[in-house]
Motif scaffolding. Structure first.
Motif, mmCIF file in Angstrom:
data_model
loop_
_atom_site.group_PDB
_atom_site.id
_atom_site.type_symbol
_atom_site.label_atom_id
_atom_site.label_comp_id
_atom_site.label_asym_id
_atom_site.label_seq_id
_atom_site.Cartn_x
_atom_site.Cartn_y
_atom_site.Cartn_z
ATOM 1 N N UNK A 461 0.843 -1.897 0.414
ATOM 2 C CA UNK A 461 0.051 0.012 0.413
ATOM 3 C C UNK A 461 0.944 1.400 0.190
ATOM 4 N N UNK A 462 0.570 2.372 -1.121
ATOM 5 C CA UNK A 462 1.080 3.525 -0.437
ATOM 6 C C UNK A 462 0.567 4.664 -0.407
ATOM 7 N N UNK A 487 -5.243 6.494 0.966
ATOM 8 C CA UNK A 487 -4.595 5.766 -0.115
ATOM 9 C C UNK A 487 -4.182 5.936 -1.845
ATOM 10 N N UNK A 488 -3.279 5.490 -1.760
ATOM 11 C CA UNK A 488 -2.922 6.692 -3.065
ATOM 12 C C UNK A 488 -2.546 5.461 -4.186
ATOM 13 N N UNK A 489 -2.220 4.073 -3.680
ATOM 14 C CA UNK A 489 -2.146 2.988 -5.052
ATOM 15 C C UNK A 489 -2.283 1.917 -3.365
ATOM 16 N N UNK A 490 -2.115 0.963 -4.161
ATOM 17 C CA UNK A 490 -2.433 -0.395 -3.976
ATOM 18 C C UNK A 490 -0.989 -1.319 -5.440
ATOM 19 N N UNK A 491 -0.585 -2.641 -4.300
ATOM 20 C CA UNK A 491 0.323 -3.701 -5.513
ATOM 21 C C UNK A 491 -0.470 -5.399 -5.316
ATOM 22 N N UNK A 492 -0.858 -5.884 -5.531
ATOM 23 C CA UNK A 492 -1.032 -6.752 -5.411
ATOM 24 C C UNK A 492 -0.590 -7.608 -5.623
ATOM 25 N N UNK A 493 0.979 -8.688 -5.192
ATOM 26 C CA UNK A 493 1.589 -9.809 -5.688
ATOM 27 C C UNK A 493 1.031 -11.158 -5.889
ATOM 28 N N UNK A 494 1.260 -11.598 -6.471
ATOM 29 C CA UNK A 494 1.227 -13.180 -6.600
ATOM 30 C C UNK A 494 1.382 -14.165 -5.843
ATOM 31 N N UNK A 506 15.841 9.575 -0.576
ATOM 32 C CA UNK A 506 17.319 10.555 -0.218
ATOM 33 C C UNK A 506 17.145 11.042 -1.696
ATOM 34 N N UNK A 507 15.784 10.540 -1.900
ATOM 35 C CA UNK A 507 16.029 11.255 -4.199
ATOM 36 C C UNK A 507 15.093 10.588 -4.248
ATOM 37 N N UNK A 508 14.402 11.287 -5.518
ATOM 38 C CA UNK A 508 12.707 10.995 -6.031
ATOM 39 C C UNK A 508 13.226 9.868 -6.964
ATOM 40 N N UNK A 509 12.786 9.152 -6.403
ATOM 41 C CA UNK A 509 13.079 7.350 -7.152
ATOM 42 C C UNK A 509 11.450 6.301 -7.702
ATOM 43 N N UNK A 510 11.264 5.921 -8.744
ATOM 44 C CA UNK A 510 10.010 5.381 -8.718
ATOM 45 C C UNK A 510 9.850 4.110 -8.053
ATOM 46 N N UNK A 511 11.358 3.518 -8.239
ATOM 47 C CA UNK A 511 11.653 1.649 -8.521
ATOM 48 C C UNK A 511 11.155 1.503 -6.926
ATOM 49 N N UNK A 512 10.235 0.144 -6.538
ATOM 50 C CA UNK A 512 10.546 0.040 -5.340
ATOM 51 C C UNK A 512 10.540 -1.259 -5.341
ATOM 52 N N UNK A 528 3.228 3.273 -11.357
ATOM 53 C CA UNK A 528 2.123 3.013 -13.167
ATOM 54 C C UNK A 528 1.767 1.854 -11.447
ATOM 55 N N UNK A 529 2.053 1.468 -10.382
ATOM 56 C CA UNK A 529 2.081 -0.579 -9.356
ATOM 57 C C UNK A 529 2.042 -1.264 -10.460
ATOM 58 N N UNK A 530 3.422 -1.413 -11.807
ATOM 59 C CA UNK A 530 2.638 -2.846 -12.340
ATOM 60 C C UNK A 530 4.834 -2.957 -12.667
ATOM 61 N N UNK A 531 4.723 -4.628 -12.046
ATOM 62 C CA UNK A 531 5.803 -5.029 -11.690
ATOM 63 C C UNK A 531 7.086 -4.854 -12.847
ATOM 64 N N UNK A 532 7.658 -4.350 -12.892
ATOM 65 C CA UNK A 532 8.676 -3.877 -14.469
ATOM 66 C C UNK A 532 9.766 -4.783 -14.334
ATOM 67 N N UNK A 533 10.285 -6.346 -13.441
ATOM 68 C CA UNK A 533 11.037 -6.918 -13.754
ATOM 69 C C UNK A 533 11.038 -8.470 -12.041
ATOM 70 N N UNK A 534 10.626 -9.256 -12.586
ATOM 71 C CA UNK A 534 10.798 -10.013 -11.421
ATOM 72 C C UNK A 534 11.432 -10.969 -11.639
ATOM 73 N N UNK A 535 12.920 -11.442 -10.226
ATOM 74 C CA UNK A 535 13.908 -12.251 -10.064
ATOM 75 C C UNK A 535 13.209 -13.314 -9.551
ATOM 76 N N UNK A 536 13.242 -14.567 -10.472
ATOM 77 C CA UNK A 536 11.971 -16.079 -9.803
ATOM 78 C C UNK A 536 13.531 -17.009 -8.929
ATOM 79 N N UNK A 537 13.412 -17.500 -7.673
ATOM 80 C CA UNK A 537 14.542 -18.676 -7.730
ATOM 81 C C UNK A 537 15.461 -17.371 -7.164
ATOM 82 N N UNK A 538 15.167 -15.984 -6.099
ATOM 83 C CA UNK A 538 16.469 -14.812 -6.144
ATOM 84 C C UNK A 538 17.617 -16.145 -4.960
ATOM 85 N N UNK A 539 16.853 -16.643 -4.073
ATOM 86 C CA UNK A 539 17.248 -17.396 -2.764
ATOM 87 C C UNK A 539 16.641 -18.952 -3.050
ATOM 88 N N UNK A 540 17.391 -19.559 -1.960
ATOM 89 C CA UNK A 540 16.225 -21.401 -2.247
ATOM 90 C C UNK A 540 15.110 -21.358 -0.698
#
Length: 670
Positions: A461-462, A487-494, A506-512, A528-540
């Motif tokens: 939630x934002x 509430x300014x925006x929400x993102x629902x993950x899978x 500390x500076x203006x960035x939209x990356x979460x 946009x509250x959209x996924x830009x990239x997904x790193x699958x299986x980042x850890x065990x």
């Protein structure tokens, strides 16, 4: 200090703002609409010179004296002007190009009642492009040629006025050029600033870039000034602040001072509060009175003391326990295990979150202040997250009781409690009292304190927020006051749950950055509250902690470091990631982490990475070689798991929090 106006010259139409202005020791120029008015300061009785062109209006002006042996315009000094071996160049940036006048020739023509010579036009619209910057600078080089630097979008074009050709094309900024200046001490050194909130120092004689700053903050630089007596640079920003840098040891650069230059009214020491519609105008309030909080001034005070992180300090693996920085006798800060540590940007306060349902804000050094600070209560469960605002005035906590609370660092009362809300709410309302459906696992300020990020369950939630106005005169009303949020925006993950969130504040960035329970890491665009990239299986195993490098005013780094982040999981591995490629570039093993979330932190110098461990020690790794530099084990036979670590922003010190509620400090004597 007393100041007085020696003279007043009207160069612009009354009541009309000027498009641009410039001045030096002899001339003052003001651009307005389709003309430029120039005044000769040594003889104010002379009629002001009016320059006009079909290419005006202009966006920037610059006046510079240069050697008279420049081709293109002959020099015929007017009888009323002294004859000198230098000529004064007036440069004007317009949407259609750059115009150049020689002021001595223009005054000579006006004295002879002749038409002012047409300006020399450089860089037509096709060369400049549609995104012309609003900054122009001119200066002499070590040769006989004068140089003219023009900001054109993200590019700086440097003209050799002796050959009337482009000598350099400087690229590298990611935003439009906002300010330019040549160094008076070294005329071949050019400083450029841009809307990407960085500045660069160029050596035109050597044809190379000497220095590139990190992102300085949220405010865009608007003007630059170089000291003619010393190698120093002053930078003015859009928020009214002034930054001063020492360029004497290039390619090294040191930030010396930050001044919050707020313009006051004629009642020096007083400011006028906001006037509300339908209410009487309130009386002016004295600045810095007894009721004024000192917390907002802490960061400026530390910056003005010319402190910087000592890069020559010993490796953290060799640091010793600093007894004077820890509580005497090994006293515990909390009655339960410490879950999170965070040091304020000024380095004067430590924020701790613990399993005893409290959070504490302690003054540093701990031994000097004997553990003095503020304890924050109100949560009904373990406080699982705690973070500082960029300004250092607010702090944010989150708890397993399915709520998050924001407070002023100088007050123990709650400013606003965010619970479940689909729209607007306020702490204490019936809608807010329902609470989220799941515990709040992560909370932090975002977008330079404009928003609050909360992770609960599989949702992020934002929120926009507003704290209640302080009413120190009545404690009861102050405690009843509640902040508001929307509430300014929400993102629902899978995934089933979001375990941690990391974002630059500390500076203006939209990356979460989101750590997910399905062992993946998601990069989300907050715009946009959209996924830009997904790193699958980042850890065990599911990722538990994410951390990004923090922009510190006490050390300078290239902005590429903000493309990196680190993750940890209960698989005993820490991974360093590159956002640009979405790949793991380093892996660190040696510590023990198989059950619980363990915190980690980058050092301000970006050479080291520290982490806690379940074997009752803190580990330090070298980011370049991936080697373990050492273990820092808390004293005593009853030491507990090290749950979180935090580096001091300007001292070579590492704060360590343990499950027994104690905080230890390791550091180097410098």
């Amino acid at each position: 200090m007393q100041c007085s106006v020696s003279c007043e010259v009207d160069l612009a139409a009354e009541g009309q703002p000027a498009d641009a202005c410039a001045a030096n020791e002899q001339y003052a120029a003001c651009a307005q609409h389709s003309s430029i008015t120039v005044c000769y300061l040594p003889k104010l009785d002379l009629e002001p010179l009016v320059l006009s062109s079909s290419f005006l209006p202009c966006t920037a002006l610059h006046i510079q004296q240069c050697d008279a042996r420049q081709p293109g315009l002959s020099r015929s000094p007017a009888p009323s002007l002294p004859h000198k071996q230098q000529q004064t160049l007036l440069a004007a940036a317009t949407p259609s190009g750059v115009l150049l006048w020689i002021l001595e020739d223009a005054y000579a023509a006006a004295a002879d009642r002749q038409a002012v010579p047409a300006p020399l036009r450089l860089l037509d619209g096709e060369q400049l492009g549609p995104s012309q910057a609003l900054a122009v600078a001119a200066g002499d080089s070590s040769s006989d040629a004068a140089l003219l630097a023009v900001g054109s979008g993200c590019v700086v074009l440097v003209w050799n006025l002796k050959q009337l050709e482009i000598a350099f094309r400087l690229e590298g900024h990611q935003g439009a050029i906002s300010a330019l200046t040549f160094s008076p001490c070294h005329q071949h050194v050019l400083v450029t600033a841009a809307e990407d909130r960085t500045f660069k120092v160029w050596d035109l004689q050597a044809g190379q870039m000497l220095y590139q700053s990190s992102i300085l903050g949220a405010a865009v630089p608007t003007c630059l000034a170089a000291d003619a007596a010393a190698a120093r640079l002053a930078m003015g920003c859009v928020d009214g602040s002034i930054r001063q840098f020492d360029l004497a040891q290039l390619p090294a650069c040191r930030e010396m001072q930050v001044i919050d230059a707020q313009i006051k009214s004629s009642g020096y020491g007083f400011v006028q509060p906001k006037v509300k519609l339908g209410q009487a105008k309130p009386a002016p309030v004295k600045v810095g009175g007894p009721s004024a909080s000192k917390v907002p001034q802490l960061l400026a005070q530390q910056l003005s003391s010319q402190r910087q992180y000592p890069l020559e300090a010993a490796s953290p693996g060799q640091w010793d326990l600093q007894a004077e920085q820890s509580l005497a006798g090994g006293q515990a800060v909390h009655n339960g295990g410490i879950l999170r540590l965070a040091i304020a940007g000024d380095g004067c306060r430590l924020l701790t979150a613990a399993a005893d349902k409290t959070a504490s804000c302690l003054w540093l050094p701990l031994a000097k202040h004997a553990g003095a600070g503020t304890t924050f209560v109100g949560h009904g469960g373990p406080v699982s997250a705690a973070s500082w605002s960029h300004s250092g005035e607010l702090l944010l906590t989150a708890s397993a009781d399915r709520s998050s609370s924001s407070r002023e660092a100088s007050s123990s009362s709650g400013g606003g409690t965010v619970r479940r809300s689909s729209g607007n709410g306020s702490s204490g309302s019936s809608t807010a009292a329902q609470g989220f459906l799941s515990e709040v696992t992560a909370a932090q300020f975002f977008y330079v304190d404009q928003f609050v990020l909360l992770a609960t369950g599989s949702k992020l939630h934002l929120y926009r927020y507003k704290l209640p106005e302080a009413t120190a005169e009545d404690d009861i009303q102050r405690l009843k006051a509640s902040g508001s949020y929307s509430l300014a925006g929400s993102y629902a993950s899978s995934c089933q749950a979001i375990t941690d969130v990391a974002a630059a504040n500390s500076f203006l960035s939209t990356l979460l950055l989101l750590a997910c329970s399905n062992r993946s890491i998601q990069l989300v665009d907050a715009a946009t509250m959209q996924v830009a990239c997904t790193i699958p299986d980042a850890h065990a195993r599911p990722v538990q902690r994410l951390v990004q490098p923090s922009a510190s005013p006490f050390v300078s780094h290239p902005r590429e470091i903000h493309e990196l982040f680190a993750s940890s999981a209960p698989d005993g591995v820490i991974k360093l990631w590159d956002v640009r490629s979405g790949s793991c570039v380093r892996s660190f093993t040696g510590h023990k982490n198989s059950q619980m979330p363990i915190g980690l932190a980058f050092s301000p110098c970006m050479r080291y990475l520290a982490t806690g461990s379940e074997d009752k020690a803190a580990y330090v790794y070298d980011l370049r070689s991936c080697s373990m530099l050492g273990r820092l084990r808390p004293p005593g036979h009853h030491a507990e798991v090290v749950t979180d670590v935090a580096f001091h922003p300007w001292r070579p010190e590492l704060m360590v929090g343990c499950m027994d509620g104690r905080v230890y400090c390791y550091g180097d004597v410098y």
